[in-house]
Design a protein around this motif. Structure first.
Motif, PDB file in Angstrom:
ATOM      1  N   ASN A  96       5.202   0.784   2.208  1.00 14.31           N
ATOM      2  CA  ASN A  96       3.776   0.957   2.453  1.00 14.31           C
ATOM      3  C   ASN A  96       3.160   1.881   1.406  1.00 14.31           C
ATOM      4  N   LEU A  97       3.848   2.939   1.075  1.00  9.28           N
ATOM      5  CA  LEU A  97       3.347   3.872   0.075  1.00  9.28           C
ATOM      6  C   LEU A  97       3.195   3.190  -1.281  1.00  9.28           C
ATOM      7  N   ILE A  98       4.173   2.381  -1.642  1.00  9.31           N
ATOM      8  CA  ILE A  98       4.102   1.644  -2.909  1.00  9.31           C
ATOM      9  C   ILE A  98       2.912   0.687  -2.908  1.00  9.31           C
ATOM     10  N   SER A  99       2.737  -0.034  -1.806  1.00  8.69           N
ATOM     11  CA  SER A  99       1.626  -0.980  -1.748  1.00  8.69           C
ATOM     12  C   SER A  99       0.282  -0.255  -1.756  1.00  8.69           C
TER      13      SER A  99
ATOM     14  N   LEU B  13      -7.334   0.452   3.924  1.00  7.06           N
ATOM     15  CA  LEU B  13      -5.989   1.039   4.010  1.00  7.06           C
ATOM     16  C   LEU B  13      -5.547   1.219   5.461  1.00  7.06           C
ATOM     17  N   SER B  14      -6.504   1.393   6.352  1.00  6.30           N
ATOM     18  CA  SER B  14      -6.142   1.644   7.750  1.00  6.30           C
ATOM     19  C   SER B  14      -5.783   0.369   8.510  1.00  6.30           C
ATOM     20  N   THR B  15      -6.033  -0.791   7.932  1.00  6.55           N
ATOM     21  CA  THR B  15      -5.780  -2.050   8.634  1.00  6.55           C
ATOM     22  C   THR B  15      -4.466  -2.704   8.231  1.00  6.55           C
ATOM     23  N   TRP B  16      -3.678  -2.054   7.427  1.00  8.59           N
ATOM     24  CA  TRP B  16      -2.429  -2.651   6.954  1.00  8.59           C
ATOM     25  C   TRP B  16      -1.340  -2.541   7.997  1.00  8.59           C
ATOM     26  N   ASN B  17      -0.568  -3.592   8.102  1.00  8.87           N
ATOM     27  CA  ASN B  17       0.638  -3.560   8.939  1.00  8.87           C
ATOM     28  C   ASN B  17       1.786  -2.978   8.139  1.00  8.87           C
ATOM     29  N   LYS B  18       2.872  -2.740   8.799  1.00  8.01           N
ATOM     30  CA  LYS B  18       4.045  -2.184   8.119  1.00  8.01           C
ATOM     31  C   LYS B  18       4.597  -3.202   7.128  1.00  8.01           C
ATOM     32  N   VAL B  19       4.873  -2.735   5.918  1.00  8.15           N
ATOM     33  CA  VAL B  19       5.420  -3.565   4.857  1.00  8.15           C
ATOM     34  C   VAL B  19       6.896  -3.227   4.726  1.00  8.15           C
ATOM     35  N   ASN B  20       7.749  -4.270   4.793  1.00  6.87           N
ATOM     36  CA  ASN B  20       9.194  -4.027   4.829  1.00  6.87           C
ATOM     37  C   ASN B  20       9.942  -4.451   3.575  1.00  6.87           C
ATOM     38  N   THR B  21       9.362  -5.315   2.768  1.00 10.12           N
ATOM     39  CA  THR B  21      10.063  -5.792   1.564  1.00 10.12           C
ATOM     40  C   THR B  21       9.115  -5.735   0.371  1.00 10.12           C
ATOM     41  N   MET B  22       9.706  -5.879  -0.805  1.00 12.09           N
ATOM     42  CA  MET B  22       8.909  -5.877  -2.029  1.00 12.09           C
ATOM     43  C   MET B  22       8.029  -7.119  -2.101  1.00 12.09           C
ATOM     44  N   GLU B  23       8.490  -8.228  -1.549  1.00 14.77           N
ATOM     45  CA  GLU B  23       7.683  -9.450  -1.521  1.00 14.77           C
ATOM     46  C   GLU B  23       6.412  -9.230  -0.685  1.00 14.77           C
TER      47      GLU B  23
ATOM     48  N   VAL C 298       4.995  -6.374  -0.224  1.00 12.11           N
ATOM     49  CA  VAL C 298       4.149  -5.461  -1.005  1.00 12.11           C
ATOM     50  C   VAL C 298       3.234  -6.267  -1.915  1.00 12.11           C
ATOM     51  N   LEU C 299       3.822  -7.217  -2.642  1.00 13.73           N
ATOM     52  CA  LEU C 299       3.036  -8.024  -3.566  1.00 13.73           C
ATOM     53  C   LEU C 299       2.041  -8.918  -2.830  1.00 13.73           C
ATOM     54  N   ALA C 300       2.474  -9.528  -1.731  1.00  8.98           N
ATOM     55  CA  ALA C 300       1.596 -10.432  -0.986  1.00  8.98           C
ATOM     56  C   ALA C 300       0.416  -9.690  -0.371  1.00  8.98           C
ATOM     57  N   VAL C 301       0.691  -8.591   0.300  1.00 10.66           N
ATOM     58  CA  VAL C 301      -0.377  -7.830   0.957  1.00 10.66           C
ATOM     59  C   VAL C 301      -1.332  -7.248  -0.075  1.00 10.66           C
ATOM     60  N   THR C 302      -0.788  -6.712  -1.148  1.00 10.79           N
ATOM     61  CA  THR C 302      -1.630  -6.134  -2.186  1.00 10.79           C
ATOM     62  C   THR C 302      -2.506  -7.200  -2.835  1.00 10.79           C
ATOM     63  N   ALA C 303      -1.948  -8.365  -3.111  1.00  8.02           N
ATOM     64  CA  ALA C 303      -2.731  -9.452  -3.716  1.00  8.02           C
ATOM     65  C   ALA C 303      -3.850  -9.915  -2.790  1.00  8.02           C
ATOM     66  N   ILE C 304      -3.561 -10.038  -1.507  1.00 10.30           N
ATOM     67  CA  ILE C 304      -4.590 -10.462  -0.556  1.00 10.30           C
ATOM     68  C   ILE C 304      -5.708  -9.433  -0.476  1.00 10.30           C
ATOM     69  N   LYS C 305      -5.358  -8.176  -0.383  1.00 16.97           N
ATOM     70  CA  LYS C 305      -6.384  -7.129  -0.292  1.00 16.97           C
ATOM     71  C   LYS C 305      -7.218  -7.039  -1.566  1.00 16.97           C
ATOM     72  N   ILE C 306      -6.591  -7.202  -2.717  1.00 15.45           N
ATOM     73  CA  ILE C 306      -7.342  -7.191  -3.974  1.00 15.45           C
ATOM     74  C   ILE C 306      -8.229  -8.431  -4.061  1.00 15.45           C
ATOM     75  N   GLY C 307      -7.765  -9.549  -3.532  1.00 11.34           N
ATOM     76  CA  GLY C 307      -8.594 -10.748  -3.471  1.00 11.34           C
ATOM     77  C   GLY C 307      -9.848 -10.518  -2.652  1.00 11.34           C
ATOM     78  N   TYR C 308      -9.712  -9.823  -1.525  1.00  9.87           N
ATOM     79  CA  TYR C 308     -10.887  -9.488  -0.715  1.00  9.87           C
ATOM     80  C   TYR C 308     -11.874  -8.625  -1.505  1.00  9.87           C
ATOM     81  N   ILE C 309     -11.344  -7.664  -2.240  1.00 10.74           N
ATOM     82  CA  ILE C 309     -12.200  -6.788  -3.039  1.00 10.74           C
ATOM     83  C   ILE C 309     -12.963  -7.599  -4.082  1.00 10.74           C
ATOM     84  N   THR C 310     -12.288  -8.503  -4.771  1.00 10.71           N
ATOM     85  CA  THR C 310     -12.974  -9.286  -5.800  1.00 10.71           C
ATOM     86  C   THR C 310     -14.014 -10.224  -5.190  1.00 10.71           C
TER      87      THR C 310
END
Length: 114
Positions: free
Chosen positions: A3-6, A66-76, A78-90
């Motif tokens: 979660n910290l990495i993401s 940042l407060s709406t994120w679920n627990k992230v357990n794998t590096m995959e 991390v990438l998926a959640v981060t990409a989706i959230k950045i997509g929302y921002i764009t």
């Protein structure tokens, strides 16, 4: 740990995108506003207000998301959640940009009719 990495990826990338797009729109918007309003001082004031509101809305959304994120357990995840959230921002950036352009266009159109 993941979660910290993401969070760090998301904050770094989305903040950079927000600030860079804001700076570009601010610089390019000067010419567009001068064309629409024909008053340099008013254009500069409106452009600064738009930039401030833009930063507040986007950076506020970034902080809240940042407060709406679920627990992230794998590096995959991390990438998926981060990409989706950045997509929302764009998407939000695109929506705000085009809303401002259309609002200013219709404002100019109404001012020239009177």
């Amino acid at each position: 740990m993941f979660n910290l990495i993401s969070y760090l990826f998301f904050l770094a990338i989305s903040s950079y995108i927000t600030i860079d797009v804001g700076r570009r729109c601010y610089n390019a918007g000067k010419t567009y506003l001068e064309y629409l309003l024909n008053d340099k001082n008013l254009c500069l004031t409106i452009n600064r207000i738009l930039l401030g509101c833009y930063y507040l809305i986007n950076l506020g959304y970034i902080a809240i998301s940042l407060s709406t994120w679920n627990k992230v357990n794998t590096m995959e995840e991390v990438l998926a959640v981060t990409a989706i959230k950045i997509g929302y921002i764009t998407l939000i950036l695109c929506f705000l940009h085009f809303t401002n352009i259309f609002a200013l266009y219709f404002l100019r159109k109404n001012l020239t009719i009177k």
